[in-house]
Design a protein around this motif. Sequence first.
Motif, short mmCIF file in Angstrom:
data_model
loop_
_atom_site.label_atom_id
_atom_site.label_comp_id
_atom_site.label_asym_id
_atom_site.label_seq_id
_atom_site.Cartn_x
_atom_site.Cartn_y
_atom_site.Cartn_z
N TRP A 107 -1.03 19.50 -0.32
CA TRP A 107 -0.74 19.20 1.09
C TRP A 107 -1.53 18.00 1.64
CZ3 TRP A 107 -4.78 19.32 4.49
CH2 TRP A 107 -5.92 20.08 4.13
N ALA A 108 -2.72 17.74 1.10
CA ALA A 108 -3.53 16.64 1.63
C ALA A 108 -3.20 15.32 0.93
CB ALA A 108 -5.02 16.97 1.50
N SER A 109 -3.64 15.20 -0.32
CA SER A 109 -3.35 13.97 -1.07
C SER A 109 -1.89 13.88 -1.50
CB SER A 109 -4.25 13.88 -2.31
OG SER A 109 -5.55 13.49 -1.95
N GLY A 110 -1.17 14.97 -1.34
CA GLY A 110 0.25 14.95 -1.67
C GLY A 110 1.13 14.73 -0.45
N PHE A 111 1.37 15.78 0.33
CA PHE A 111 2.33 15.74 1.43
C PHE A 111 1.91 14.78 2.54
CE2 PHE A 111 4.08 17.56 5.42
CZ PHE A 111 5.41 17.36 5.14
N LEU A 112 0.66 14.89 3.01
CA LEU A 112 0.22 14.04 4.13
C LEU A 112 0.18 12.57 3.75
CD1 LEU A 112 -2.62 16.17 5.79
CD2 LEU A 112 -0.30 15.77 6.63
N VAL A 113 -0.27 12.28 2.53
CA VAL A 113 -0.30 10.89 2.08
C VAL A 113 1.12 10.35 1.90
CG1 VAL A 113 -0.96 9.37 0.18
CG2 VAL A 113 -2.60 11.02 1.07
N LEU A 114 2.05 11.18 1.44
CA LEU A 114 3.44 10.76 1.31
C LEU A 114 4.04 10.40 2.66
CD1 LEU A 114 5.20 13.05 -1.34
CD2 LEU A 114 4.89 10.57 -1.42
N ILE A 115 3.73 11.19 3.68
CA ILE A 115 4.22 10.88 5.03
C ILE A 115 3.65 9.55 5.50
CG2 ILE A 115 4.09 11.58 7.45
CD1 ILE A 115 4.27 14.46 6.56
N GLY A 116 2.34 9.34 5.26
CA GLY A 116 1.74 8.06 5.63
C GLY A 116 2.36 6.90 4.88
N ALA A 117 2.59 7.09 3.57
CA ALA A 117 3.18 6.03 2.75
C ALA A 117 4.57 5.68 3.23
CB ALA A 117 3.21 6.47 1.28
N ARG A 118 5.33 6.69 3.62
CA ARG A 118 6.69 6.43 4.14
C ARG A 118 6.61 5.57 5.40
NH1 ARG A 118 10.16 8.57 7.93
NH2 ARG A 118 12.38 8.50 7.38
N GLY A 119 5.66 5.88 6.27
CA GLY A 119 5.49 5.09 7.49
C GLY A 119 5.07 3.66 7.20
N VAL A 172 0.84 -1.21 0.00
CA VAL A 172 0.00 0.00 0.00
C VAL A 172 0.87 1.25 0.00
CG1 VAL A 172 -1.64 1.35 1.37
CG2 VAL A 172 -1.98 -1.10 1.08
N GLY A 173 1.93 1.25 0.82
CA GLY A 173 2.82 2.41 0.89
C GLY A 173 3.47 2.71 -0.44
N VAL A 174 3.97 1.68 -1.12
CA VAL A 174 4.61 1.88 -2.42
C VAL A 174 3.61 2.37 -3.45
CG1 VAL A 174 5.72 0.66 -4.33
CG2 VAL A 174 6.46 0.21 -1.99
N SER A 175 2.36 1.88 -3.40
CA SER A 175 1.33 2.29 -4.35
C SER A 175 0.92 3.74 -4.15
CB SER A 175 0.09 1.39 -4.20
OG SER A 175 0.41 0.04 -4.44
N LEU A 176 0.95 4.21 -2.91
CA LEU A 176 0.51 5.58 -2.62
C LEU A 176 1.49 6.64 -3.10
CD1 LEU A 176 -0.95 5.20 0.99
CD2 LEU A 176 -2.23 5.67 -1.11
N VAL A 177 2.77 6.29 -3.20
CA VAL A 177 3.78 7.29 -3.56
C VAL A 177 3.54 7.90 -4.94
CG1 VAL A 177 6.24 7.64 -4.02
CG2 VAL A 177 5.53 6.35 -2.00
N PRO A 178 3.41 7.11 -6.03
CA PRO A 178 3.16 7.74 -7.33
C PRO A 178 1.83 8.48 -7.38
CG PRO A 178 2.99 5.35 -7.50
CD PRO A 178 3.55 5.65 -6.15
N MET A 179 0.82 7.99 -6.66
CA MET A 179 -0.46 8.68 -6.63
C MET A 179 -0.34 10.06 -5.99
SD MET A 179 -3.16 5.72 -5.57
CE MET A 179 -2.98 4.06 -6.19
N ALA A 180 0.46 10.16 -4.94
CA ALA A 180 0.67 11.44 -4.28
C ALA A 180 1.33 12.44 -5.23
CB ALA A 180 1.53 11.26 -3.03
#
Length: 202
Positions: free
Chosen positions: A54-66, A10-18
């Motif tokens: 900031w929402a679907s970009g930055f915050l989701v990237l932080i979540g994906a990293r975690g 899930v984390g890897v999938s979220l990165v390009p989407m962000a």
Amino acid sequence: MCVTSCSRCVGVSLVPMAFVCMLANGLLLLPDLKAHYLLDGHVTREARWGTGLWASGFLVLIGARGFVIGSSREGCCAYRIEMLCQVGCSCVALAAAAFCCLVSATGLVQGPLCLHNSTQGLAWEMPLKLQKSGDPIYLFDRTLWPAACEEPRNIVQWNVVLFSVLMATSALQAILCAAHTINAILGIIFGPRFCKNKVSPA
């Protein structure tokens, strides 16, 4: 183990989407790739809010990293604490993506802010915005698009495509974050050995 593998996937999938969301929102701020529309305040409110940044970009990237680097702690208690943190990250990312999706849908339905030839002359308005609840939405009547705006060039198509991309991508992010929340809760309940048990041959 199932929980850790799913979390990283899930984390890897979220990165390009962000990054897609950040790019789409950035382009929405620059109609016709010109900055003076933004500087003059001639960009829709939904684009200026920058939820794709900031929402679907930055915050989701932080979540994906975690999600990607997490789940590596040894020991049952440490693993469950890590999963609890991931539930929190998932909820934040889910809320951010859902908010971006809602704002994008609103911007898509209301139409672009553009220089419109009204009865009182040229004015910066939102000519395609619904005036009454029973009026048809401009999205289903493309004959309204060419004559709606004088400037920026092709702004209706610009907004429709980019807000659609932003809405669809952030909705997919929200679905993945919701799935990861369930996954992390299963990790808390069953621990690190969930899905590790094998059926012994008879």
